[in-house]
Scaffold this motif. Structure first.
Motif, mmCIF file in Angstrom:
data_model
loop_
_atom_site.group_PDB
_atom_site.id
_atom_site.type_symbol
_atom_site.label_atom_id
_atom_site.label_comp_id
_atom_site.label_asym_id
_atom_site.label_seq_id
_atom_site.Cartn_x
_atom_site.Cartn_y
_atom_site.Cartn_z
ATOM 1 N N PRO A 1 5.644 10.971 -2.955
ATOM 2 C CA PRO A 1 4.918 10.530 -4.151
ATOM 3 C C PRO A 1 3.490 10.109 -3.830
ATOM 4 O O PRO A 1 3.142 9.840 -2.676
ATOM 5 C CB PRO A 1 5.748 9.334 -4.631
ATOM 6 N N ILE A 2 2.664 10.060 -4.874
ATOM 7 C CA ILE A 2 1.349 9.430 -4.728
ATOM 8 C C ILE A 2 1.574 7.937 -4.520
ATOM 9 O O ILE A 2 2.248 7.285 -5.318
ATOM 10 C CB ILE A 2 0.477 9.642 -5.973
ATOM 11 N N ARG A 3 1.033 7.418 -3.441
ATOM 12 C CA ARG A 3 1.179 6.000 -3.120
ATOM 13 C C ARG A 3 -0.150 5.279 -3.349
ATOM 14 O O ARG A 3 -1.205 5.910 -3.460
ATOM 15 C CB ARG A 3 1.647 5.830 -1.671
ATOM 16 N N VAL A 4 -0.095 3.961 -3.410
ATOM 17 C CA VAL A 4 -1.304 3.179 -3.667
ATOM 18 C C VAL A 4 -2.381 3.517 -2.650
ATOM 19 O O VAL A 4 -3.552 3.688 -2.988
ATOM 20 C CB VAL A 4 -1.003 1.668 -3.654
ATOM 21 N N ARG A 5 -2.014 3.642 -1.389
ATOM 22 C CA ARG A 5 -3.017 3.930 -0.354
ATOM 23 C C ARG A 5 -3.679 5.284 -0.557
ATOM 24 O O ARG A 5 -4.833 5.479 -0.165
ATOM 25 C CB ARG A 5 -2.405 3.837 1.040
ATOM 26 N N HIS A 6 -2.957 6.238 -1.183
ATOM 27 C CA HIS A 6 -3.557 7.550 -1.449
ATOM 28 C C HIS A 6 -4.692 7.445 -2.468
ATOM 29 O O HIS A 6 -5.682 8.184 -2.386
ATOM 30 C CB HIS A 6 -2.487 8.523 -1.958
ATOM 31 N N LEU A 7 -4.553 6.530 -3.432
ATOM 32 C CA LEU A 7 -5.629 6.321 -4.396
ATOM 33 C C LEU A 7 -6.846 5.702 -3.719
ATOM 34 O O LEU A 7 -7.983 6.100 -3.956
ATOM 35 C CB LEU A 7 -5.162 5.413 -5.541
ATOM 36 N N GLY B 1 -1.432 12.781 0.561
ATOM 37 C CA GLY B 1 -1.541 12.368 1.952
ATOM 38 C C GLY B 1 -1.910 13.456 2.925
ATOM 39 O O GLY B 1 -2.168 13.171 4.098
ATOM 40 N N SER B 2 -1.962 14.711 2.475
ATOM 41 C CA SER B 2 -2.159 15.811 3.421
ATOM 42 C C SER B 2 -3.628 16.171 3.652
ATOM 43 O O SER B 2 -3.950 16.806 4.654
ATOM 44 C CB SER B 2 -1.409 17.057 2.935
ATOM 45 N N LEU C 1 0.814 -1.208 0.000
ATOM 46 C CA LEU C 1 0.000 0.000 0.000
ATOM 47 C C LEU C 1 0.846 1.255 0.000
ATOM 48 O O LEU C 1 0.396 2.319 -0.444
ATOM 49 C CB LEU C 1 -0.945 -0.004 1.209
ATOM 50 N N SER C 2 2.071 1.153 0.470
ATOM 51 C CA SER C 2 2.965 2.315 0.527
ATOM 52 C C SER C 2 3.775 2.518 -0.750
ATOM 53 O O SER C 2 4.526 3.489 -0.859
ATOM 54 C CB SER C 2 3.918 2.180 1.716
ATOM 55 N N ASP C 3 3.611 1.641 -1.731
ATOM 56 C CA ASP C 3 4.386 1.765 -2.968
ATOM 57 C C ASP C 3 3.967 2.999 -3.766
ATOM 58 O O ASP C 3 2.769 3.275 -3.915
ATOM 59 C CB ASP C 3 4.188 0.533 -3.859
ATOM 60 N N PHE D 1 -13.066 7.618 6.284
ATOM 61 C CA PHE D 1 -12.879 6.959 4.995
ATOM 62 C C PHE D 1 -11.768 5.926 5.092
ATOM 63 O O PHE D 1 -10.723 6.168 5.693
ATOM 64 C CB PHE D 1 -12.552 7.973 3.890
ATOM 65 N N GLY D 2 -12.019 4.758 4.482
ATOM 66 C CA GLY D 2 -11.062 3.662 4.487
ATOM 67 C C GLY D 2 -10.501 3.395 3.108
ATOM 68 O O GLY D 2 -10.242 4.317 2.335
ATOM 69 N N LEU D 3 -10.332 2.131 2.780
ATOM 70 C CA LEU D 3 -9.782 1.741 1.487
ATOM 71 C C LEU D 3 -10.931 1.432 0.527
ATOM 72 O O LEU D 3 -11.242 0.290 0.233
ATOM 73 C CB LEU D 3 -8.857 0.526 1.644
ATOM 74 N N GLY D 4 -11.610 2.505 0.090
ATOM 75 C CA GLY D 4 -12.687 2.358 -0.872
ATOM 76 C C GLY D 4 -14.078 2.579 -0.326
ATOM 77 O O GLY D 4 -15.049 2.515 -1.092
#
Length: 417
Positions: free
Chosen positions: A130-136, A189-190, A97-99, A347-350
């Motif tokens: 960077p934009i990370r997977v978790r940010h999406l 992330g902010s 998720l941090s990638d 908000f969570g992951l989706g």
């Protein structure tokens, strides 16, 4: 659940059947008052469908009623499906998720961040991280929507052809290249901002899996769940009359109820066939029966009849609040249009979820999670009461009527065990 048929007496699972009819009466008033073209609602508890009702028309002008197999543009209810697809790949070890997403989508490696100025002359700076997977997954990427009309970057999206659609003929790869060339609204992330993050996530699924998004969905999610009527637009051989007509609310007095609705045929026509851009954020059409199968997958912790798509711990992670310090969207989100209330909701992951029922101000359970679509469709899962609810109509925008709040209060008031 194999069909959209009530299979259990509501009283056997703790509902007062008479009290459940209050839900229908409230929804029927909107239809009778000419504020809602038609609807279909489902209520299930402990995996048993206890209430299905509908009223009004899927096409008012043609006199075609809402039917059990009516297809609906579910718009942003596509997002949870895309999020599940991504987390299936996560469970396979395809990424962390941090990638940074630039590992697969290099066009986002140098995307700038807006700090000042106008849409014509923005002042920008590099990304701090960077934009990370978790940010999406959490909508904290800094990406936005052109239809917000709240920020200079929104105007830049519209100028590039991204408001309620995307440039004609552009596929997901091209659309992502276009978004990557526009500044982010804020540093990744902010903050939280509703935008095209899940569309970019859909492109990530394509690149990581090596499959177009429609093929991944069809093979890995829809086929196992038996979702035979869910697709990106109607397929060859589908009956166009099965797709409900899309309507837009006719505004009333400022701050007042809408006075009616009118067809949005140009916008609605994009769902009559498979589009060039497979929108992971909003491109699917589905039926109430199909989407109930998906929602039941979530309620069961990732399992379905005879198999499993996700582990139960993964579903638990997705439905926890991922906003820093357990903040709600009102404190961490941008104060603009969103498809969910902001106060008392995280908000969570989706998914959004209720983190404070009192602050939310609606009869609900702590941890109830949900999402909805632009045309006023909605679903929620209440893990405390073991209840799932789905609602389907075709009225833009989703903020026209307080449907989602009424769903919770009128379903929960009918629980008497």
């Amino acid at each position: 659940m194999t069909a959209l048929e009530v299979d259990t007496d509501p009283t056997e699972v703790g509902f007062d059947a008479h009290r459940l009819t209050r839900l229908d009466r409230r929804l029927d008033r909107w239809v009778d008052d000419g504020q809602l073209p038609g609807y279909l609602v489902t209520v299930a508890r402990r995996g048993h469908l206890v209430h299905v009702s509908s009223s009004g028309y899927r096409d008012v002008e043609a006199g075609l009623p809402v039917e059990r197999d009516t297809r609906w543009r579910i718009y942003s209810m596509t997002k949870p499906i895309t999020s599940v697809a991504a987390m299936m790949l996560y469970e396979e070890g395809a990424f962390e998720l941090s990638d940074p997403i630039s590992r697969w989508l290099p066009e986002f490696a140098e995307t700038r961040v807006y700090v000042a100025g106008s849409a014509q002359k923005p002042v920008t700076q590099p990304q701090v991280e960077p934009i990370r997977v978790r940010h999406l997954l959490t909508h904290t990427s800094g990406l936005t929507y052109g239809f917000h009309h709240a920020h200079p970057v929104d105007a830049m999206y519209r100028a590039a052809g991204h408001e309620w659609g995307t440039p004609a003929g552009a596929d997901s790869a091209e659309v992502c290249r276009q978004w990557a060339a526009i500044p982010l609204v804020f540093q990744p992330g902010s903050e939280w901002n509703y935008g095209v993050s899940t569309d970019v996530l859909g492109r990530l699924v394509e690149v990581v899996s090596g499959q177009p998004l429609d093929e991944f969905f069809a093979q890995r999610i829809f086929a196992p769940l038996g979702m035979t009527d869910t697709s990106f637009g109607l397929r060859e051989g589908d009956d166009p009359e099965s797709l409900a007509r899309l309507y837009g609310a006719v505004p009333g007095r400022p701050g007042g109820a809408p006075t009616g609705f009118a067809p949005l045929d140009a916008m609605g026509a994009t769902a009559l066939s498979k589009p060039a851009f497979l929108s992971g954020g909003g491109g699917l059409v589905s039926t109430a029966a199909d989407y109930l199968r998906f929602v039941e997958l979530l309620r069961r912790g990732g399992s379905y009849d005879g198999g499993r798509l996700l582990g139960s711990r993964t579903i638990a992670l997705m439905t926890r609040n991922h906003l820093p310090g357990n903040q709600d969207l009102e404190t961490f989100g941008r104060p603009l249009f969103a498809e969910t209330p902001l106060r008392g909701v995280g908000f969570g992951l989706g998914f959004s979820m209720v983190v404070d029922p009192v602050r939310y101000g609606v009869l609900s359970s702590l941890g109830d999670y949900s999402w909805g679509g632009a045309a006023s469709t909605a679903f929620y899962v209440d893990p405390v009461e073991d209840v799932t609810v789905g609602f389907y109509t075709q009225l833009l925008p989703s903020s026209t009527l307080p449907i989602r709040n009424h769903l919770r209060q009128l379903v929960n008031q009918a629980l008497v065990d």
